[in-house]
Design a protein around this motif. Structure first.
Motif, PDB file in Angstrom:
ATOM      1  N   LEU A 173       0.841  -1.184   0.000  1.00 28.17           N
ATOM      2  CA  LEU A 173       0.000   0.000   0.000  1.00 28.17           C
ATOM      3  C   LEU A 173       0.882   1.243   0.000  1.00 28.17           C
ATOM      4  O   LEU A 173       1.787   1.367   0.832  1.00 28.17           O
ATOM      5  CB  LEU A 173      -0.904   0.005   1.242  1.00 28.17           C
ATOM      6  N   LEU A 174       0.629   2.149  -0.934  1.00 33.30           N
ATOM      7  CA  LEU A 174       1.388   3.395  -1.015  1.00 33.30           C
ATOM      8  C   LEU A 174       0.734   4.459  -0.136  1.00 33.30           C
ATOM      9  O   LEU A 174      -0.430   4.328   0.238  1.00 33.30           O
ATOM     10  CB  LEU A 174       1.443   3.871  -2.465  1.00 33.30           C
ATOM     11  N   PRO A 175       1.467   5.525   0.183  1.00 33.10           N
ATOM     12  CA  PRO A 175       0.868   6.613   0.956  1.00 33.10           C
ATOM     13  C   PRO A 175      -0.344   7.187   0.224  1.00 33.10           C
ATOM     14  O   PRO A 175      -0.335   7.319  -0.998  1.00 33.10           O
ATOM     15  CB  PRO A 175       1.977   7.659   1.056  1.00 33.10           C
ATOM     16  N   SER A 176      -1.367   7.518   0.971  1.00 32.70           N
ATOM     17  CA  SER A 176      -2.566   8.133   0.388  1.00 32.70           C
ATOM     18  C   SER A 176      -2.287   9.614   0.133  1.00 32.70           C
ATOM     19  O   SER A 176      -1.328  10.175   0.679  1.00 32.70           O
ATOM     20  CB  SER A 176      -3.734   7.997   1.356  1.00 32.70           C
ATOM     21  N   PRO A 177      -3.133  10.277  -0.658  1.00 30.78           N
ATOM     22  CA  PRO A 177      -2.966  11.719  -0.820  1.00 30.78           C
ATOM     23  C   PRO A 177      -2.977  12.443   0.530  1.00 30.78           C
ATOM     24  O   PRO A 177      -2.204  13.383   0.740  1.00 30.78           O
ATOM     25  CB  PRO A 177      -4.157  12.126  -1.691  1.00 30.78           C
ATOM     26  N   GLY A 178      -3.815  11.997   1.447  1.00 31.07           N
ATOM     27  CA  GLY A 178      -3.853  12.609   2.778  1.00 31.07           C
ATOM     28  C   GLY A 178      -2.560  12.418   3.543  1.00 31.07           C
ATOM     29  O   GLY A 178      -2.082  13.331   4.224  1.00 31.07           O
TER      30      GLY A 178
ATOM     31  N   ILE B 153      -2.142  18.629  -1.643  1.00 32.42           N
ATOM     32  CA  ILE B 153      -3.038  17.490  -1.869  1.00 32.42           C
ATOM     33  C   ILE B 153      -3.269  17.239  -3.356  1.00 32.42           C
ATOM     34  O   ILE B 153      -3.282  16.091  -3.803  1.00 32.42           O
ATOM     35  CB  ILE B 153      -4.374  17.657  -1.104  1.00 32.42           C
ATOM     36  N   GLY B 154      -3.414  18.305  -4.141  1.00 34.02           N
ATOM     37  CA  GLY B 154      -3.614  18.138  -5.582  1.00 34.02           C
ATOM     38  C   GLY B 154      -2.419  17.492  -6.262  1.00 34.02           C
ATOM     39  O   GLY B 154      -2.570  16.613  -7.118  1.00 34.02           O
ATOM     40  N   ALA B 155      -1.224  17.904  -5.874  1.00 35.60           N
ATOM     41  CA  ALA B 155      -0.010  17.314  -6.440  1.00 35.60           C
ATOM     42  C   ALA B 155       0.114  15.851  -6.027  1.00 35.60           C
ATOM     43  O   ALA B 155       0.548  15.003  -6.817  1.00 35.60           O
ATOM     44  CB  ALA B 155       1.224  18.099  -5.994  1.00 35.60           C
ATOM     45  N   ALA B 156      -0.284  15.535  -4.798  1.00 34.61           N
ATOM     46  CA  ALA B 156      -0.234  14.152  -4.316  1.00 34.61           C
ATOM     47  C   ALA B 156      -1.174  13.276  -5.144  1.00 34.61           C
ATOM     48  O   ALA B 156      -0.804  12.174  -5.576  1.00 34.61           O
ATOM     49  CB  ALA B 156      -0.595  14.092  -2.839  1.00 34.61           C
ATOM     50  N   ARG B 157      -2.390  13.765  -5.392  1.00 33.25           N
ATOM     51  CA  ARG B 157      -3.345  13.002  -6.209  1.00 33.25           C
ATOM     52  C   ARG B 157      -2.821  12.811  -7.626  1.00 33.25           C
ATOM     53  O   ARG B 157      -2.914  11.718  -8.202  1.00 33.25           O
ATOM     54  CB  ARG B 157      -4.694  13.713  -6.239  1.00 33.25           C
ATOM     55  N   ASP B 158      -2.274  13.892  -8.199  1.00 35.30           N
ATOM     56  CA  ASP B 158      -1.720  13.803  -9.558  1.00 35.30           C
ATOM     57  C   ASP B 158      -0.556  12.819  -9.612  1.00 35.30           C
ATOM     58  O   ASP B 158      -0.415  12.073 -10.576  1.00 35.30           O
ATOM     59  CB  ASP B 158      -1.263  15.173 -10.048  1.00 35.30           C
ATOM     60  N   ALA B 159       0.276  12.800  -8.584  1.00 31.34           N
ATOM     61  CA  ALA B 159       1.415  11.880  -8.547  1.00 31.34           C
ATOM     62  C   ALA B 159       0.945  10.434  -8.537  1.00 31.34           C
ATOM     63  O   ALA B 159       1.474   9.589  -9.272  1.00 31.34           O
ATOM     64  CB  ALA B 159       2.281  12.157  -7.320  1.00 31.34           C
ATOM     65  N   LEU B 160      -0.055  10.141  -7.725  1.00 25.29           N
ATOM     66  CA  LEU B 160      -0.559   8.771  -7.661  1.00 25.29           C
ATOM     67  C   LEU B 160      -1.208   8.357  -8.977  1.00 25.29           C
ATOM     68  O   LEU B 160      -1.022   7.234  -9.454  1.00 25.29           O
ATOM     69  CB  LEU B 160      -1.513   8.615  -6.480  1.00 25.29           C
ATOM     70  N   ARG B 161      -1.924   9.293  -9.615  1.00 26.21           N
ATOM     71  CA  ARG B 161      -2.506   8.990 -10.931  1.00 26.21           C
ATOM     72  C   ARG B 161      -1.398   8.762 -11.961  1.00 26.21           C
ATOM     73  O   ARG B 161      -1.514   7.886 -12.830  1.00 26.21           O
ATOM     74  CB  ARG B 161      -3.444  10.099 -11.372  1.00 26.21           C
ATOM     75  N   TRP B 162      -0.322   9.546 -11.886  1.00 26.08           N
ATOM     76  CA  TRP B 162       0.814   9.366 -12.795  1.00 26.08           C
ATOM     77  C   TRP B 162       1.413   7.973 -12.608  1.00 26.08           C
ATOM     78  O   TRP B 162       1.736   7.288 -13.584  1.00 26.08           O
ATOM     79  CB  TRP B 162       1.868  10.450 -12.539  1.00 26.08           C
ATOM     80  N   LEU B 163       1.560   7.547 -11.358  1.00 23.78           N
ATOM     81  CA  LEU B 163       2.108   6.219 -11.082  1.00 23.78           C
ATOM     82  C   LEU B 163       1.232   5.121 -11.682  1.00 23.78           C
ATOM     83  O   LEU B 163       1.748   4.137 -12.227  1.00 23.78           O
ATOM     84  CB  LEU B 163       2.257   6.011  -9.566  1.00 23.78           C
ATOM     85  N   VAL B 164      -0.077   5.298 -11.612  1.00 24.72           N
ATOM     86  CA  VAL B 164      -0.995   4.323 -12.204  1.00 24.72           C
ATOM     87  C   VAL B 164      -0.845   4.320 -13.728  1.00 24.72           C
ATOM     88  O   VAL B 164      -0.698   3.259 -14.347  1.00 24.72           O
ATOM     89  CB  VAL B 164      -2.459   4.617 -11.799  1.00 24.72           C
TER      90      VAL B 164
ATOM     91  N   ARG C 277      -6.865   0.389  -6.011  1.00 25.75           N
ATOM     92  CA  ARG C 277      -7.787  -0.666  -5.583  1.00 25.75           C
ATOM     93  C   ARG C 277      -8.916  -0.013  -4.801  1.00 25.75           C
ATOM     94  O   ARG C 277      -8.672   0.569  -3.738  1.00 25.75           O
ATOM     95  CB  ARG C 277      -7.063  -1.694  -4.718  1.00 25.75           C
ATOM     96  N   PRO C 278     -10.135  -0.104  -5.332  1.00 24.83           N
ATOM     97  CA  PRO C 278     -11.267   0.534  -4.656  1.00 24.83           C
ATOM     98  C   PRO C 278     -11.375   0.119  -3.189  1.00 24.83           C
ATOM     99  O   PRO C 278     -11.270  -1.062  -2.853  1.00 24.83           O
ATOM    100  CB  PRO C 278     -12.483   0.054  -5.457  1.00 24.83           C
ATOM    101  N   GLY C 279     -11.514   1.104  -2.351  1.00 24.91           N
ATOM    102  CA  GLY C 279     -11.688   0.858  -0.928  1.00 24.91           C
ATOM    103  C   GLY C 279     -10.404   0.659  -0.144  1.00 24.91           C
ATOM    104  O   GLY C 279     -10.414   0.678   1.081  1.00 24.91           O
ATOM    105  N   THR C 280      -9.288   0.448  -0.836  1.00 22.68           N
ATOM    106  CA  THR C 280      -8.030   0.236  -0.106  1.00 22.68           C
ATOM    107  C   THR C 280      -6.946   1.239  -0.444  1.00 22.68           C
ATOM    108  O   THR C 280      -6.043   1.437   0.343  1.00 22.68           O
ATOM    109  CB  THR C 280      -7.472  -1.191  -0.319  1.00 22.68           C
ATOM    110  N   GLY C 281      -6.996   1.838  -1.620  1.00 19.48           N
ATOM    111  CA  GLY C 281      -5.990   2.833  -1.985  1.00 19.48           C
ATOM    112  C   GLY C 281      -5.107   2.392  -3.132  1.00 19.48           C
ATOM    113  O   GLY C 281      -5.455   1.515  -3.921  1.00 19.48           O
TER     114      GLY C 281
END
Length: 101
Positions: free
Chosen positions: A27-32, A41-52, A60-64
């Motif tokens: 499990l990776l760190p959440s945006p929070g 927070i916006g950059a964190a969300r964008d980073a995780l989307r970039w990784l995907v 993974r829905p419900g887990t992060g």
């Protein structure tokens, strides 16, 4: 040229995957979590989307966000990784500063 905030976060997470700190399925760190570490927070969300998008993580829905079973290590941007490593060295020399966990 400076790296954008979301790419800085993504590159830090990729570096931790490559170093074995985040193994497949982890499990990776959440945006929070990233926001609590001082990232926007916006950059964190964008980073995780970039990784995907680039095959490093899956949502993974419900887990992060989790590291994929087969991250694309062969496709690393080594120049970006060298810049990131240099930033870490400079941060270490300046004093405490938390890396992405």
């Amino acid at each position: 040229m400076p790296i954008s905030p979301y790419r800085h976060i993504a590159d830090e997470i990729v570096a931790r995957i490559v170093a074995g700190h985040h193994r497949p399925g982890t499990l990776l760190p959440s945006p929070g979590d990233l926001e609590h570490q001082g990232y926007p927070i916006g950059a964190a969300r964008d980073a995780l989307r970039w990784l995907v998008r680039h095959g490093w993580a899956e949502a993974r829905p419900g887990t992060g966000y989790h590291v994929t079973d087969d991250p694309p290590v062969a496709e690393l941007d080594w120049a970006a990784m060298e810049l990131l490593a240099e930033e870490h060295v400079q941060r270490y020399r300046r004093g405490p500063g938390g890396p992405v966990s």
